[in-house]
Design a protein around this motif. Structure first.
Motif, PDB file in Angstrom:
ATOM      1  N   SER A  96       0.827  -1.208   0.000  1.00 23.42           N
ATOM      2  CA  SER A  96       0.000   0.000   0.000  1.00 23.42           C
ATOM      3  C   SER A  96       0.860   1.255   0.000  1.00 23.42           C
ATOM      4  N   GLN A  97       2.008   1.215   0.665  1.00 23.62           N
ATOM      5  CA  GLN A  97       2.931   2.346   0.636  1.00 23.62           C
ATOM      6  C   GLN A  97       3.457   2.594  -0.774  1.00 23.62           C
ATOM      7  N   LEU A  98       3.807   1.531  -1.454  1.00 29.01           N
ATOM      8  CA  LEU A  98       4.350   1.674  -2.810  1.00 29.01           C
ATOM      9  C   LEU A  98       3.278   2.119  -3.800  1.00 29.01           C
ATOM     10  N   GLN A  99       2.045   1.715  -3.576  1.00 33.54           N
ATOM     11  CA  GLN A  99       0.971   2.140  -4.460  1.00 33.54           C
ATOM     12  C   GLN A  99       0.834   3.653  -4.450  1.00 33.54           C
ATOM     13  N   GLU A 100       0.962   4.269  -3.286  1.00 31.33           N
ATOM     14  CA  GLU A 100       0.883   5.729  -3.225  1.00 31.33           C
ATOM     15  C   GLU A 100       2.074   6.382  -3.915  1.00 31.33           C
ATOM     16  N   LYS A 101       3.243   5.764  -3.826  1.00 31.57           N
ATOM     17  CA  LYS A 101       4.450   6.376  -4.354  1.00 31.57           C
ATOM     18  C   LYS A 101       4.680   6.118  -5.846  1.00 31.57           C
ATOM     19  N   GLN A 102       3.877   5.260  -6.466  1.00 33.67           N
ATOM     20  CA  GLN A 102       4.164   4.911  -7.855  1.00 33.67           C
ATOM     21  C   GLN A 102       4.010   6.085  -8.815  1.00 33.67           C
ATOM     22  N   GLN A 103       3.297   7.135  -8.410  1.00 36.49           N
ATOM     23  CA  GLN A 103       3.129   8.297  -9.271  1.00 36.49           C
ATOM     24  C   GLN A 103       4.284   9.293  -9.162  1.00 36.49           C
ATOM     25  N   TRP A 104       5.096   9.184  -8.119  1.00 36.51           N
ATOM     26  CA  TRP A 104       6.115  10.220  -7.918  1.00 36.51           C
ATOM     27  C   TRP A 104       7.479   9.688  -7.500  1.00 36.51           C
ATOM     28  N   VAL A 105       7.645   8.379  -7.495  1.00 34.61           N
ATOM     29  CA  VAL A 105       8.948   7.773  -7.189  1.00 34.61           C
ATOM     30  C   VAL A 105       9.371   6.907  -8.369  1.00 34.61           C
ATOM     31  N   ASN A 106      10.585   7.098  -8.839  1.00 32.16           N
ATOM     32  CA  ASN A 106      11.053   6.391 -10.029  1.00 32.16           C
ATOM     33  C   ASN A 106      11.666   5.025  -9.723  1.00 32.16           C
ATOM     34  N   HIS A 107      12.579   4.961  -8.759  1.00 28.52           N
ATOM     35  CA  HIS A 107      13.323   3.728  -8.485  1.00 28.52           C
ATOM     36  C   HIS A 107      13.206   3.343  -7.014  1.00 28.52           C
ATOM     37  N   VAL A 108      12.802   2.105  -6.789  1.00 27.37           N
ATOM     38  CA  VAL A 108      12.654   1.553  -5.436  1.00 27.37           C
ATOM     39  C   VAL A 108      13.614   0.378  -5.277  1.00 27.37           C
ATOM     40  N   ALA A 109      14.248   0.285  -4.124  1.00 30.42           N
ATOM     41  CA  ALA A 109      15.128  -0.853  -3.832  1.00 30.42           C
ATOM     42  C   ALA A 109      14.541  -1.670  -2.694  1.00 30.42           C
ATOM     43  N   LEU A 110      14.519  -2.980  -2.870  1.00 33.45           N
ATOM     44  CA  LEU A 110      14.138  -3.916  -1.818  1.00 33.45           C
ATOM     45  C   LEU A 110      15.401  -4.679  -1.441  1.00 33.45           C
ATOM     46  N   VAL A 111      15.916  -4.443  -0.248  1.00 37.71           N
ATOM     47  CA  VAL A 111      17.246  -4.898   0.150  1.00 37.71           C
ATOM     48  C   VAL A 111      17.162  -6.097   1.096  1.00 37.71           C
ATOM     49  N   PHE A 112      17.927  -7.143   0.772  1.00 40.77           N
ATOM     50  CA  PHE A 112      17.997  -8.348   1.594  1.00 40.77           C
ATOM     51  C   PHE A 112      19.415  -8.505   2.124  1.00 40.77           C
ATOM     52  N   GLY A 113      19.538  -8.937   3.385  1.00 38.21           N
ATOM     53  CA  GLY A 113      20.848  -9.036   4.023  1.00 38.21           C
ATOM     54  C   GLY A 113      21.481 -10.411   3.923  1.00 38.21           C
ATOM     55  N   ARG A 114      22.545 -10.565   4.656  1.00 39.65           N
ATOM     56  CA  ARG A 114      23.336 -11.797   4.661  1.00 39.65           C
ATOM     57  C   ARG A 114      22.538 -12.963   5.233  1.00 39.65           C
ATOM     58  N   GLU A 115      22.859 -14.165   4.755  1.00 33.63           N
ATOM     59  CA  GLU A 115      22.133 -15.339   5.226  1.00 33.63           C
ATOM     60  C   GLU A 115      22.267 -15.552   6.731  1.00 33.63           C
ATOM     61  N   ASP A 116      23.449 -15.286   7.290  1.00 35.39           N
ATOM     62  CA  ASP A 116      23.676 -15.601   8.702  1.00 35.39           C
ATOM     63  C   ASP A 116      23.399 -14.439   9.649  1.00 35.39           C
ATOM     64  N   SER A 117      23.535 -13.209   9.178  1.00 36.58           N
ATOM     65  CA  SER A 117      23.427 -12.076  10.101  1.00 36.58           C
ATOM     66  C   SER A 117      22.562 -10.933   9.598  1.00 36.58           C
ATOM     67  N   GLY A 118      22.010 -11.049   8.410  1.00 35.51           N
ATOM     68  CA  GLY A 118      21.152  -9.991   7.895  1.00 35.51           C
ATOM     69  C   GLY A 118      21.921  -8.721   7.579  1.00 35.51           C
ATOM     70  N   LEU A 119      21.255  -7.597   7.721  1.00 33.52           N
ATOM     71  CA  LEU A 119      21.862  -6.292   7.477  1.00 33.52           C
ATOM     72  C   LEU A 119      22.375  -5.710   8.788  1.00 33.52           C
ATOM     73  N   THR A 120      23.480  -4.991   8.720  1.00 34.01           N
ATOM     74  CA  THR A 120      23.990  -4.313   9.907  1.00 34.01           C
ATOM     75  C   THR A 120      23.091  -3.127  10.241  1.00 34.01           C
ATOM     76  N   ASN A 121      23.192  -2.618  11.450  1.00 34.97           N
ATOM     77  CA  ASN A 121      22.426  -1.433  11.823  1.00 34.97           C
ATOM     78  C   ASN A 121      22.781  -0.246  10.943  1.00 34.97           C
ATOM     79  N   GLU A 122      24.063  -0.150  10.572  1.00 34.89           N
ATOM     80  CA  GLU A 122      24.485   0.943   9.689  1.00 34.89           C
ATOM     81  C   GLU A 122      23.819   0.824   8.331  1.00 34.89           C
ATOM     82  N   GLU A 123      23.676  -0.392   7.827  1.00 36.22           N
ATOM     83  CA  GLU A 123      22.998  -0.598   6.544  1.00 36.22           C
ATOM     84  C   GLU A 123      21.502  -0.339   6.652  1.00 36.22           C
ATOM     85  N   LEU A 124      20.901  -0.735   7.777  1.00 32.33           N
ATOM     86  CA  LEU A 124      19.487  -0.475   7.985  1.00 32.33           C
ATOM     87  C   LEU A 124      19.198   1.021   8.020  1.00 32.33           C
ATOM     88  N   GLU A 125      20.142   1.793   8.502  1.00 29.37           N
ATOM     89  CA  GLU A 125      19.945   3.236   8.587  1.00 29.37           C
ATOM     90  C   GLU A 125      19.934   3.905   7.213  1.00 29.37           C
TER      91      GLU A 125
END
Length: 235
Positions: A96-125
């Motif tokens: 639902s968030q992306l549906q609102e943004k599809q008219q005014w946002v060009n590029h969206v990234a969906l980010v997945f982290g490491r298999e064992d530890s995921g994303l670091t806090n710095e990456e999440l930020e």
């Protein structure tokens, strides 16, 4: 709008191949790999099964920040909400968030982290919002390929329609707002209030188009008044 799938430091080629297969099955094409060559290993191709073109066309980056340079809106996946004050959505809420943004946002990234530890806090930020898959197991865990499939499945129909809509916006609107906020916070002497700065930046991820436009106008008015005050002080 185009949705890019980003895998950060994947260790197992088979997982990357499974992610590529999930993407192909659900109509996604853009894969970005950060700090890994797992997608180049033969095992990735064996599991990809008919989606070798996604592996072949995958773009490689040295860091997540590099992979996000041209991204307007970043969604990071995590098993739990670990970053301070970040806004967290289920896959359904994210749609639902992306549906609102599809008219005014060009590029969206969906980010997945490491298999064992995921994303670091710095990456999440680096993300505008966080998302995750609600699970009932005592030890909640999905492998990388499964996680990519869940999100690609949830967003498949939306992705197909979003690709046909030309975003009516200049790139980097949210980033520009963040930069203006940083300058203003610095100018009013609130730079040391990290809690306030974090909150302001992380609110940007849930703004709708009208909100973003109004905030730009409001910041412009504040900047104008501050400039006028500075000129009077110099006279």
């Amino acid at each position: 709008m185009q949705i890019h799938i980003i895998l950060v430091s994947p260790a197992r080629p088979e997982n990357v191949g499974a992610a590529a297969r999930a993407m192909k099955t659900m109509g996604f094409a853009s894969l970005r790999i950060v700090a890994s060559n797992a997608h180049l290993q033969p095992e990735a191709g064996w599991v990809a099964h008919g989606s070798g073109d996604i592996l072949q066309n995958a773009q490689h980056y040295e860091s997540l920040a590099d992979a996000l340079v041209d991204i307007d809106f970043t969604v990071a996946t995590t098993a739990r909400s670990r970053a301070r004050y970040h806004y967290y959505y289920t896959p359904q809420e994210l749609e639902s968030q992306l549906q609102e943004k599809q008219q005014w946002v060009n590029h969206v990234a969906l980010v997945f982290g490491r298999e064992d530890s995921g994303l670091t806090n710095e990456e999440l930020e680096l993300a505008d919002v966080l998302t995750g898959v609600p699970m009932v197991a005592d030890y909640p865990s999905l492998n990388l390929g499964q996680a990519v499939m869940v999100f690609c499945y949830q967003l498949s129909s939306f992705n197909q329609s979003a690709q046909k809509i030309a975003a009516n916006a200049q790139p980097g609107q949210l980033a520009a707002l963040g930069e203006r906020i940083d300058r203003l916070v610095d100018k009013v002497g609130a730079k040391e209030d990290q809690k306030l700065t974090d909150w302001l930046h992380q609110r940007l991820g849930i703004l709708q188009q009208r909100d973003a436009a109004m905030l730009h106008t409001f910041l412009h008015d504040i900047e104008k008044k501050l400039h006028e005050s500075e000129k009077k002080c110099d006279e």
